[in-house]
Enzyme design. Structure first.
Site, PDB file in Angstrom:
ATOM      1  N   CYS A 140       0.568  -1.224  -0.166  1.00  0.00           N
ATOM      2  CA  CYS A 140       0.090  -0.053   0.310  1.00  0.00           C
ATOM      3  C   CYS A 140       0.692   1.120  -0.085  1.00  0.00           C
ATOM      4  O   CYS A 140       0.728   2.099  -0.351  1.00  0.00           O
ATOM      5  CB  CYS A 140      -1.050  -0.353   1.371  1.00  0.00           C
ATOM      6  N   HIS A 218      -1.418   5.544   6.398  1.00  0.00           N
ATOM      7  CA  HIS A 218      -1.070   5.851   6.005  1.00  0.00           C
ATOM      8  C   HIS A 218      -0.455   7.637   6.178  1.00  0.00           C
ATOM      9  O   HIS A 218      -1.668   8.168   5.425  1.00  0.00           O
ATOM     10  CB  HIS A 218      -0.023   5.548   5.492  1.00  0.00           C
TER      11      HIS A 218
HETATM   12  P1  NAD Z   1      -5.206 -10.896   6.482  1.00  0.00           P
HETATM   13  O1  NAD Z   1      -4.747 -11.488   7.704  1.00  0.00           O
HETATM   14  O2  NAD Z   1      -6.308  -9.641   6.674  1.00  0.00           O
HETATM   15  O3  NAD Z   1      -5.722 -11.501   5.508  1.00  0.00           O
HETATM   16  C1  NAD Z   1      -5.237 -13.244   4.836  1.00  0.00           C
HETATM   17  C2  NAD Z   1      -5.992 -14.057   4.819  1.00  0.00           C
HETATM   18  O4  NAD Z   1      -5.121 -15.068   4.511  1.00  0.00           O
HETATM   19  C3  NAD Z   1      -7.021 -14.722   6.273  1.00  0.00           C
HETATM   20  O5  NAD Z   1      -7.801 -14.753   5.633  1.00  0.00           O
HETATM   21  C4  NAD Z   1      -6.366 -16.237   6.225  1.00  0.00           C
HETATM   22  O6  NAD Z   1      -7.049 -17.084   7.098  1.00  0.00           O
HETATM   23  C5  NAD Z   1      -5.632 -16.628   5.375  1.00  0.00           C
HETATM   24  N1  NAD Z   1      -4.280 -17.795   4.873  1.00  0.00           N
HETATM   25  C6  NAD Z   1      -4.411 -17.853   6.499  1.00  0.00           C
HETATM   26  N2  NAD Z   1      -2.745 -19.116   5.743  1.00  0.00           N
HETATM   27  C7  NAD Z   1      -3.421 -19.172   4.676  1.00  0.00           C
HETATM   28  C8  NAD Z   1      -2.419 -19.286   3.399  1.00  0.00           C
HETATM   29  N3  NAD Z   1      -1.964 -20.441   3.928  1.00  0.00           N
HETATM   30  N4  NAD Z   1      -2.573 -19.277   1.725  1.00  0.00           N
HETATM   31  C9  NAD Z   1      -4.133 -18.605   1.910  1.00  0.00           C
HETATM   32  N5  NAD Z   1      -4.447 -17.856   2.745  1.00  0.00           N
HETATM   33  C10 NAD Z   1      -4.302 -18.352   3.678  1.00  0.00           C
HETATM   34  O7  NAD Z   1      -4.184 -10.104   6.039  1.00  0.00           O
HETATM   35  P2  NAD Z   1      -4.303  -9.153   4.804  1.00  0.00           P
HETATM   36  O8  NAD Z   1      -3.786  -7.590   5.210  1.00  0.00           O
HETATM   37  O9  NAD Z   1      -5.328  -9.140   3.809  1.00  0.00           O
HETATM   38  O10 NAD Z   1      -2.519  -9.254   3.827  1.00  0.00           O
HETATM   39  C11 NAD Z   1      -2.939 -10.226   2.809  1.00  0.00           C
HETATM   40  C12 NAD Z   1      -1.349  -9.680   2.294  1.00  0.00           C
HETATM   41  O11 NAD Z   1      -1.758  -8.174   1.337  1.00  0.00           O
HETATM   42  C13 NAD Z   1       0.024  -9.122   2.528  1.00  0.00           C
HETATM   43  O12 NAD Z   1       1.091  -9.827   1.814  1.00  0.00           O
HETATM   44  C14 NAD Z   1      -0.158  -7.961   2.890  1.00  0.00           C
HETATM   45  O13 NAD Z   1       1.519  -7.230   3.040  1.00  0.00           O
HETATM   46  C15 NAD Z   1      -0.333  -7.055   1.615  1.00  0.00           C
HETATM   47  N6  NAD Z   1      -1.319  -5.913   2.183  1.00  0.00           N
HETATM   48  C16 NAD Z   1      -1.816  -5.533   3.420  1.00  0.00           C
HETATM   49  C17 NAD Z   1      -2.303  -4.747   3.099  1.00  0.00           C
HETATM   50  C18 NAD Z   1      -2.692  -3.906   4.351  1.00  0.00           C
HETATM   51  O14 NAD Z   1      -3.102  -2.853   4.872  1.00  0.00           O
HETATM   52  N7  NAD Z   1      -4.155  -5.105   5.300  1.00  0.00           N
HETATM   53  C19 NAD Z   1      -2.155  -3.203   2.091  1.00  0.00           C
HETATM   54  C20 NAD Z   1      -1.450  -3.671   0.969  1.00  0.00           C
HETATM   55  C21 NAD Z   1      -0.915  -5.217   0.726  1.00  0.00           C
END
Ligand code: NAD
Length: 343
Positions: A140, A218
């Site tokens: 992000c 942010h």
């Molecule tokens: P999150 O924890 O909200 O969601 C992750 C999901 O994946 C959960 O539902 C979990 O149950 C599931 N999961 C667990 N193990 C798994 C596996 N082995 N395979 C597939 N799914 C699985 O995480 P998020 O915030 O959505 O982040 C996901 C990615 O996006 C990360 O790489 C993070 O850095 C990136 N990201 C997050 C944000 C943010 O602000 N949240 C912003 C940009 C990028």
């Protein structure tokens, strides 16, 4: 028509799935869901097909949800997987599932750059994902910075250096663990500078990151030094008013102010999708320009994931894809209404 699934139904996955489900050229095969919980109930009520691990099948059935199949079957039926697993689990999925199955995948910014052949931002390097097998949509913060720096690079060839202080949110609103409650933590020479370079090449950028105890957004304070006179405030407004994924806000004074308008405008999940450039922070002084942006972390990468799918599949050119993604997410409308609220 391209078949796509979302593996990981959390903060990012649920938003990307909703967006892909509205794309006329994408068939959303479904999402993976590991835990039979309230999120699963809501997804089922929306008609999203859920694929679950074999061993959890009965638990889902017990709560009234009949899974569409196993996670493995979902991946087998898809041309591209959008991996939205927690940080560092994407690379494991790549090695254990996608590579053996010869399946194309998009990863998120929580993975290291070497998980993919290319790091992606639609405005900056849309064509680089074309026909690739593995693409990483940058984080992000990096997405917000690329949306600001790339248009400046397109306008000026005398940018000498960029310094950014990032005030990061400590956790997402749905995260009950989060960061320290009574302290601001920092990281000098943070990884964000290199992350921007993975998209824009070896530009002269340094970043320091601060983690703050709040969940809304942010905030970045950006300073750009030019060899010639810096762009004026009017130049800055002219450059960014043309950007479809930048909202040029004139009068906002806090992240609370920004999120409240997103609520009042009735944006689903408060998702703004755009990076907000705060025109009232722009100072042009000699060869230096400073300005601040706010980055809605939960939603800003959603349009980038959709465009990454389209680019990888070679379905549209950059302008058509970004235009279509903007349309399905209503970004033109969100930009106009946010800009009008803070005019
Ligand atoms: P999150 O924890 O909200 O969601 C992750 C999901 O994946 C959960 O539902 C979990 O149950 C599931 N999961 C667990 N193990 C798994 C596996 N082995 N395979 C597939 N799914 C699985 O995480 P998020 O915030 O959505 O982040 C996901 C990615 O996006 C990360 O790489 C993070 O850095 C990136 N990201 C997050 C944000 C943010 O602000 N949240 C912003 C940009 C990028």
């Amino acid at each position: 028509m391209i078949s796509v699934c979302v593996n990981g139904y959390g903060t990012i996955g649920k938003r990307v799935a909703d967006a892909l489900g509205r794309h006329p050229d994408v068939k959303l095969v479904g999402v993976s869901k590991f835990t039979p919980d309230a999120d699963a109930r809501i997804a089922a009520a929306k008609g999203i097909r859920m694929f679950v691990p074999n061993e959890n099948h009965d638990a889902f059935v017990k709560m009234g949800i009949v899974p569409a199949g196993t996670v493995e079957e979902m991946i087998d039926s898809s041309d591209i997987v959008v991996d939205a697993a927690p940080d560092k689990k994407g690379v494991k999925n790549k090695e254990e599932i996608y590579m053996p199955k010869n399946k194309k995948a998009i990863f998120q910014g929580g993975e290291k750059e070497n998980v993919a052949e290319v790091s992606f931002n639609a405005r900056s390097n849309f064509n680089s994902a074309k026909n690739k097998n593995y693409v990483r949509v940058v984080s992000c913060n990096t997405t917000g910075l690329c949306r600001i720096i790339k248009p400046m690079l397109d306008n000026r060839d005398d940018l000498e250096k960029i310094s950014v202080s990032l005030i990061r949110r400590g956790a997402d609103p749905n995260d009950s663990k989060g960061s320290a409650l009574n302290s601001v933590e920092w990281e000098a020479n943070s990884h964000h500078a290199h992350d921007v370079q993975t998209v824009l090449g070896p530009i002269p950028i340094k970043t320091t990151a601060f983690k703050s105890p709040q969940t809304l957004m942010h905030v970045h304070s950006i300073s750009m030094k030019f060899r010639g006179p810096a762009p004026s405030k009017e130049d800055v407004e002219a450059i960014y008013s043309r950007e479809s994924r930048v909202a040029l806000l004139m009068t906002a004074t806090s992240t609370a102010d920004v999120i409240e308008k997103a609520r009042d405008l009735g944006l689903a999940r408060n998702d703004i999708f755009l990076v907000n450039l705060h025109a009232n922070t722009v100072i042009s002084d000699g060869g230096e320009l400073s300005m601040s942006i706010t980055v809605p972390q939960e939603s800003i990468v959603v349009p980038e994931n959709v465009d990454a799918v389209i680019s990888m599949a070679g379905l549209m050119d950059q302008e058509t894809s970004m235009g279509m993604t903007n349309k399905i997410l209503g970004l033109g409308n969100i930009k106009a209404r946010m800009e009008s609220a803070f005019s």
